[in-house]
Design a protein around this motif. Structure first.
Motif, short mmCIF file in Angstrom:
data_model
loop_
_atom_site.label_atom_id
_atom_site.label_comp_id
_atom_site.label_asym_id
_atom_site.label_seq_id
_atom_site.Cartn_x
_atom_site.Cartn_y
_atom_site.Cartn_z
N TYR A 90 0.84 -1.20 0.00
CA TYR A 90 0.00 0.00 0.00
C TYR A 90 0.88 1.25 0.00
CZ TYR A 90 -4.41 2.52 0.86
OH TYR A 90 -5.50 3.33 0.74
N PHE A 91 1.88 1.27 0.88
CA PHE A 91 2.77 2.44 0.95
C PHE A 91 3.52 2.62 -0.37
CE2 PHE A 91 6.86 4.47 1.82
CZ PHE A 91 6.44 5.63 2.44
N LEU A 92 3.93 1.53 -0.97
CA LEU A 92 4.70 1.61 -2.21
C LEU A 92 3.90 2.21 -3.36
CD1 LEU A 92 6.56 -1.85 -2.20
CD2 LEU A 92 7.53 0.40 -1.68
N CYS A 93 2.58 2.12 -3.31
CA CYS A 93 1.78 2.52 -4.47
C CYS A 93 1.67 4.03 -4.66
CB CYS A 93 0.38 1.89 -4.42
SG CYS A 93 -0.81 2.71 -3.32
N THR A 94 2.00 4.83 -3.63
CA THR A 94 1.79 6.28 -3.77
C THR A 94 2.96 7.12 -3.26
OG1 THR A 94 0.64 6.33 -1.63
CG2 THR A 94 -0.72 6.17 -3.60
N ASN A 95 4.13 6.58 -3.13
CA ASN A 95 5.19 7.35 -2.48
C ASN A 95 6.53 7.35 -3.21
OD1 ASN A 95 4.17 8.55 0.19
ND2 ASN A 95 3.35 6.46 0.23
N ARG A 96 6.54 7.03 -4.51
CA ARG A 96 7.80 7.14 -5.25
C ARG A 96 8.14 8.62 -5.48
NH1 ARG A 96 4.37 4.88 -9.58
NH2 ARG A 96 3.62 6.63 -10.85
N VAL A 142 -4.97 -7.93 -16.76
CA VAL A 142 -4.53 -6.54 -16.92
C VAL A 142 -3.01 -6.47 -16.97
CG1 VAL A 142 -4.48 -4.28 -15.79
CG2 VAL A 142 -6.62 -5.57 -15.90
N ARG A 143 -2.35 -7.19 -16.05
CA ARG A 143 -0.89 -7.15 -16.01
C ARG A 143 -0.27 -7.66 -17.30
NH1 ARG A 143 2.95 -9.49 -11.12
NH2 ARG A 143 4.90 -8.59 -11.87
N ASN A 144 -0.93 -8.61 -17.94
CA ASN A 144 -0.40 -9.19 -19.18
C ASN A 144 -0.96 -8.56 -20.44
OD1 ASN A 144 1.24 -11.18 -17.87
ND2 ASN A 144 -0.61 -12.36 -17.43
N ASP A 145 -1.76 -7.50 -20.29
CA ASP A 145 -2.39 -6.88 -21.44
C ASP A 145 -1.34 -6.22 -22.34
OD1 ASP A 145 -3.78 -4.70 -23.02
OD2 ASP A 145 -5.52 -5.56 -22.01
N PRO A 146 -1.29 -6.57 -23.62
CA PRO A 146 -0.25 -6.03 -24.51
C PRO A 146 -0.32 -4.52 -24.68
CG PRO A 146 -1.91 -7.22 -25.78
CD PRO A 146 -2.17 -7.52 -24.34
N GLN A 147 -1.53 -3.96 -24.61
CA GLN A 147 -1.67 -2.51 -24.73
C GLN A 147 -1.00 -1.80 -23.56
OE1 GLN A 147 -2.73 -0.66 -27.14
NE2 GLN A 147 -2.93 1.34 -26.16
N ARG A 199 9.29 -1.28 -12.93
CA ARG A 199 10.07 -1.92 -11.88
C ARG A 199 10.95 -0.86 -11.22
NH1 ARG A 199 9.41 -7.21 -10.22
NH2 ARG A 199 11.63 -7.73 -10.33
N MET A 200 10.93 -0.85 -9.89
CA MET A 200 11.81 0.04 -9.15
C MET A 200 12.52 -0.77 -8.07
SD MET A 200 9.77 3.68 -8.77
CE MET A 200 11.31 4.62 -8.69
N HIS A 201 13.71 -0.33 -7.70
CA HIS A 201 14.45 -1.03 -6.64
C HIS A 201 14.28 -0.28 -5.33
CE1 HIS A 201 17.45 -3.73 -4.93
NE2 HIS A 201 17.88 -2.67 -4.26
N HIS A 202 13.69 -0.96 -4.36
CA HIS A 202 13.51 -0.39 -3.03
C HIS A 202 14.63 -0.93 -2.12
CE1 HIS A 202 11.76 0.14 1.01
NE2 HIS A 202 11.09 1.14 0.46
N PRO A 203 15.21 -0.07 -1.28
CA PRO A 203 16.35 -0.53 -0.46
C PRO A 203 16.05 -1.71 0.45
CG PRO A 203 15.54 1.62 0.27
CD PRO A 203 14.91 1.34 -1.04
N GLY A 250 13.56 -4.55 -2.24
CA GLY A 250 14.24 -5.05 -3.44
C GLY A 250 13.49 -4.64 -4.70
N ALA A 251 13.71 -5.40 -5.78
CA ALA A 251 13.05 -5.10 -7.05
C ALA A 251 11.54 -5.29 -6.90
CB ALA A 251 13.60 -6.00 -8.15
N THR A 252 10.78 -4.27 -7.25
CA THR A 252 9.34 -4.27 -7.00
C THR A 252 8.60 -3.72 -8.21
OG1 THR A 252 9.76 -3.86 -4.66
CG2 THR A 252 7.52 -3.49 -5.44
N SER A 253 7.50 -4.37 -8.57
CA SER A 253 6.65 -3.87 -9.65
C SER A 253 5.60 -2.93 -9.08
CB SER A 253 5.95 -5.04 -10.36
OG SER A 253 6.89 -5.86 -11.02
N ILE A 254 5.41 -1.80 -9.74
CA ILE A 254 4.37 -0.86 -9.34
C ILE A 254 3.70 -0.30 -10.58
CG2 ILE A 254 5.35 -0.19 -7.12
CD1 ILE A 254 6.57 2.22 -8.39
N ILE A 255 2.53 0.30 -10.39
CA ILE A 255 1.79 0.89 -11.49
C ILE A 255 2.42 2.23 -11.86
CG2 ILE A 255 -0.45 1.82 -12.23
CD1 ILE A 255 -1.75 -0.21 -10.33
N GLY A 256 2.63 2.43 -13.16
CA GLY A 256 3.25 3.65 -13.64
C GLY A 256 2.26 4.78 -13.82
#
Length: 395
Positions: A59-65, A322-327, A336-340, A343-349
Motif C-alpha cells: 500500500y505504501f509503495l503505491c503512492t510514495n515514489r 490486466v498485467r499481461n495486457d499487450p496494450q 520496476r523500481m528497486h527499493h532498499p 528489493g526489485a518491485t513492480s508498481i503501477i506507472g
C-alpha cells in the motif's frame, strides 16, 4: 532530462492516500517532494497489510515514489522551526490533518504566508474547513456512503456497494494536483500564493456528474443499475459461454450493427429498440434478448466480431489479465523500481504521456528519515546539531 515541474519544491505533510497520491503525481512530473513524517515513520499505510515484501507494505509503495523523507516531531518547538525554515525554500505545502490542526501547531496558512507570501497551501480534509461537518474525520468509505456514490452502486438485489478502490481519495488527489498547478500559474501573474481548501466530500459529489444532473433536473431518485447505464442502452455487461464482456453502444447506428452481428437485424428496425429512448424504456426486455444471444459463443468470438464491426467492446479482465495486457505493456503502465528494503518491485506507472517533458521515475518510496541529514544540512544545520536533534527525538 527536462521535466514539467523541474525546480518546484513540495512540502508534503500528508499520509494515507489522497495527499500522497497528489504529491506522487507532482513528483512524477519533476517536482522535488519532501515527505514529512514523525520520527520512525507515521504514515499509517507503512503498516497496512498484508501484503508486505520484506516488511514493506505494498500500500505504501503505491503512492510514495519520487519523494525524499524527512522525519520531524511537530509537537516540539524545534520541529516547528525546521518546518518554518523548509517552507521558505518551498513552493507548495500540502497537508491532510483534521481541520484546525495546522493552526494549533502554529503552521497554518496565515502563519506560513507571513514567512513566505508566495506559498501555495493545499488543505485536504474529509469535509472541508467550513460548514457543520468541518470537524468530522473523513475516510473514503464514509464519504462514498454520504456522497450518494454508494446509493447508485450495485444492483436492485445487492444493496448499496462501495467501489473496489478508495475512489474519493483518488479524485481528491487529482483535484489537488489541478488546484496546486493552477495556483502556481496564477502566482506567476500576482507574485503571491493562496490557500486551497479541498474536501473528499465535495470531490465525491462532483463525481456524480450525469446521475446527479438527472436527479436535479427531475427530482427522481436513481435506481441501482449494476453495470447498466442510466441514460444509454445497451451499455452493460453480458455473460458469454466462458466469461463476461461489456458492450457500450453509444448511438443508433452502432445498435443496428450490433443487431446484425447477433443475427437479429430485425431488432434494429423494431420501434421499441430503434432509438436510444425506446431502448431505455424497454431496457429489461432488450437486455434479456441480448443476454440469450451472447451466451451462444465465447468471449474471444465476440471480441473479434465486435472489432470487425467497430462495436465498442471489452472483456471483463482480472488483474492477471490486466498485467499481461499487450496494450498496457506497450504504454509502460507497469514499471520496476528497486527499493532498499523490498528489493526489485513492480508498481503501477503514470498515465501521463508528455512528449517534451515526460514523467520520470527517479527514486523508490523512501524509508522514514532517509534524507533527513542531507535536507537539514541544506538548511544550514551542522552535523553535530543534526545528531543532537536525533538524540532529542526532534527528527
Amino acid at each position: 532530462m527536462e521535466t514539467a515541474l523541474k525546480g518546484r519544491r513540495i512540502l508534503d505533510l500528508t499520509r494515507v492516500l489522497a495527499g500522497p497520491y497528489c504529491s506522487m503525481i507532482l513528483g512524477d512530473l519533476g517536482a522535488e517532494v519532501i515527505k514529512i513524517e514523525a520520527p520512525g515513520g507515521s504514515d499509517e499505510t507503512r503498516c497496512w497489510g498484508p501484503p508486505f515484501k520484506n516488511g514493506v507494505s505494498s500500500y505504501f509503495l503505491c503512492t510514495n515514489r519520487n519523494k525524499k523523507s524527512l522525519t520531524v516531531n511537530l509537537k516540539k518547538p524545534e520541529g516547528i522551526q525546521i518546518i518554518e525554515k523548509l517552507v521558505q525554500t518551498c513552493d507548495v505545502v500540502i497537508h491532510n490533518f483534521k481541520t484546525g490542526t495546522m493552526e494549533k501547531l502554529g503552521i497554518g496558512y496565515d502563519r506560513l504566508k507571513e514567512i513566505h507570501p508566495g506559498i501555495v497551501f493545499c488543505s485536504i480534509t474529509g469535509f472541508g474547513e467550513t460548514g457543520p461537518y468541518r470537524d468530522r474525520p473523513g475516510y473514503d468509505f464514509i464519504i462514498q456512503a454520504m456522497s450518494g456514490l454508494m446509493s447508485i452502486t450495485g444492483d436492485e438485489t445487492s444493496g448499496p456497494q462501495k467501489l473496489g478502490v478508495a475512489i474519493t481519495d483518488i479524485l481528491t488527489g487529482l483535484y489537488a494536483c489541478i488546484g496546486i498547478q493552477s495556483a502556481l500559474l496564477e502566482r506567476e501573474v500576482s507574485g503571491t500564493g493562496q490557500k486551497i481548501d479541498l474536501s473528499l466530500f465535495d470531490s465525491a459529489v462532483s463525481a456524480l456528474v450525469n446521475i446527479g444532473s438527472n436527479y436535479l433536473m427531475t427530482g427522481h431518485l436513481p435506481e441501482r443499475l449494476g453495470s447498466r447505464h442510466a441514460n444509454i442502452v445497451p451499455y452493460q455487461s453480458f455473460y458469454t459461454k466462458d466469461g463476461e464482456i461489456v458492450i457500450a453502444v453509444g448511438n443508433d447506428r452502432q445498435f443496428m450493427q450490433l443487431a446484425e452481428m447477433l443475427g437479429k437485424p430485425e431488432l434494429g428496425s423494431d420501434k421499441k429498440f430503434n432509438s436510444n429512448t425506446g431502448r431505455v424504456e424497454n431496457r429489461k426486455e432488450l437486455s434479456a434478448i441480448l443476454q440469450k444471444l451472447f451466451l451462444k459463443e465465447n468471449t474471444s468470438f465476440w471480441e473479434q466480431a465486435c472489432l470487425a464491426r467497430n462495436i465498442p467492446f471489452g472483456p471483463i479482465q482480472t488483474l492477471e489479465d490486466v498485467r499481461n495486457d499487450p496494450q498496457l505493456k506497450d504504454r509502460e503502465m507497469f514499471i520496476r523500481m528497486h527499493h532498499p528494503q523490498a528489493g526489485a518491485t513492480s508498481i503501477i506507472g503514470s498515465p501521463l504521456k508528455l512528449s517534451k517533458t515526460p514523467v520520470t521515475y527517479r527514486t523508490a518510496p523512501p524509508e522514514p528519515g532517509a534524507d533527513s541529514a542531507v535536507l537539514l544540512s541544506e538548511l544550514g544545520y551542522a552535523p553535530n546539531e543534526i545528531q543532537r536533534l536525533k538524540k532529542g527525538e526532534i527528527i
